[in-house]
Design an enzyme around this catalytic site. Sequence first.
Site, PDB file in Angstrom:
ATOM      1  N   SER A   1       1.679  34.431 -72.739  1.00  0.00           N
ATOM      2  CA  SER A   1       2.192  34.642 -74.090  1.00  0.00           C
ATOM      3  C   SER A   1       2.481  33.270 -74.684  1.00  0.00           C
ATOM      4  O   SER A   1       3.165  32.450 -74.057  1.00  0.00           O
ATOM      5  CB  SER A   1       3.471  35.485 -74.048  1.00  0.00           C
ATOM      6  OG  SER A   1       4.020  35.624 -75.347  1.00  0.00           O
TER       7      SER A   1
ATOM      8  N   ARG B   1       7.303  40.413 -80.249  1.00  0.00           N
ATOM      9  CA  ARG B   1       7.000  41.782 -79.800  1.00  0.00           C
ATOM     10  C   ARG B   1       6.389  41.761 -78.400  1.00  0.00           C
ATOM     11  O   ARG B   1       6.688  42.619 -77.566  1.00  0.00           O
ATOM     12  CB  ARG B   1       6.086  42.474 -80.802  1.00  0.00           C
ATOM     13  CG  ARG B   1       6.813  42.823 -82.092  1.00  0.00           C
ATOM     14  CD  ARG B   1       5.886  43.359 -83.152  1.00  0.00           C
ATOM     15  NE  ARG B   1       6.642  43.681 -84.359  1.00  0.00           N
ATOM     16  CZ  ARG B   1       6.133  43.618 -85.572  1.00  0.00           C
ATOM     17  NH1 ARG B   1       4.863  43.277 -85.771  1.00  0.00           N
ATOM     18  NH2 ARG B   1       6.884  43.927 -86.616  1.00  0.00           N
ATOM     19  N   GLU B   2       5.490  40.799 -78.145  1.00  0.00           N
ATOM     20  CA  GLU B   2       4.940  40.636 -76.795  1.00  0.00           C
ATOM     21  C   GLU B   2       6.058  40.376 -75.800  1.00  0.00           C
ATOM     22  O   GLU B   2       6.088  40.960 -74.720  1.00  0.00           O
ATOM     23  CB  GLU B   2       3.993  39.427 -76.739  1.00  0.00           C
ATOM     24  CG  GLU B   2       2.606  39.660 -77.172  1.00  0.00           C
ATOM     25  CD  GLU B   2       1.749  38.405 -77.026  1.00  0.00           C
ATOM     26  OE1 GLU B   2       0.650  38.423 -77.575  1.00  0.00           O
ATOM     27  OE2 GLU B   2       2.158  37.413 -76.385  1.00  0.00           O
ATOM     28  N   LEU B   3       6.966  39.476 -76.183  1.00  0.00           N
ATOM     29  CA  LEU B   3       8.051  39.100 -75.276  1.00  0.00           C
ATOM     30  C   LEU B   3       8.929  40.299 -74.934  1.00  0.00           C
ATOM     31  O   LEU B   3       9.323  40.465 -73.776  1.00  0.00           O
ATOM     32  CB  LEU B   3       8.891  37.971 -75.886  1.00  0.00           C
ATOM     33  CG  LEU B   3      10.001  37.444 -74.985  1.00  0.00           C
ATOM     34  CD1 LEU B   3       9.428  36.844 -73.701  1.00  0.00           C
ATOM     35  CD2 LEU B   3      10.833  36.408 -75.739  1.00  0.00           C
TER      36      LEU B   3
END
Length: 160
Positions: free
Chosen positions: A9, A77-79
């Site tokens: 990420s 949002r990925e995190l």
Amino acid sequence: MSTFDTFISFRGEDTRNTFTGHLYKALVDFGISTFMDDKKLLIGDSLSEDLIGAIEKSGSFIVVLSENYASSKWCLRELVKIIGCMVEQKRRVLPVFYHVSPHDVRHQSGCFKKSFCEYEEILQELNDREGDKYTKEVQEWRSALTKVGELTGVVVTKDR
């Protein structure tokens, strides 16, 4: 069973052609199956099914936290999804603090503070129209940054 050994990420504009690009190549050259999303993601869109699937099917994560990481809703949002996998499925997360302080990540200060001030201004407008839906999301982002900032990781300073 994991499809990818590692998911990276990162904020593309900060590290795609430098640190993260070199990291990805080194991992792949070493035989580590690595996911690095290289698509341009549109601001405001939800995480794609493919991206969520790649996160869910990864055995571990490297989160490259850079100066503009928090300015990307996609990264945040990925995190949140990555931290969920860490907590619920005991997956490993290695944070790389690339030209940022773990303290600033943990407390959303320094370069992270500016992004959250902007989000909270926007939230005030949105919440007046649409309720607290977005406030919850920003709280999730803050919580995820706090958690990743508390992890032992690698600090890369501008002097290196």
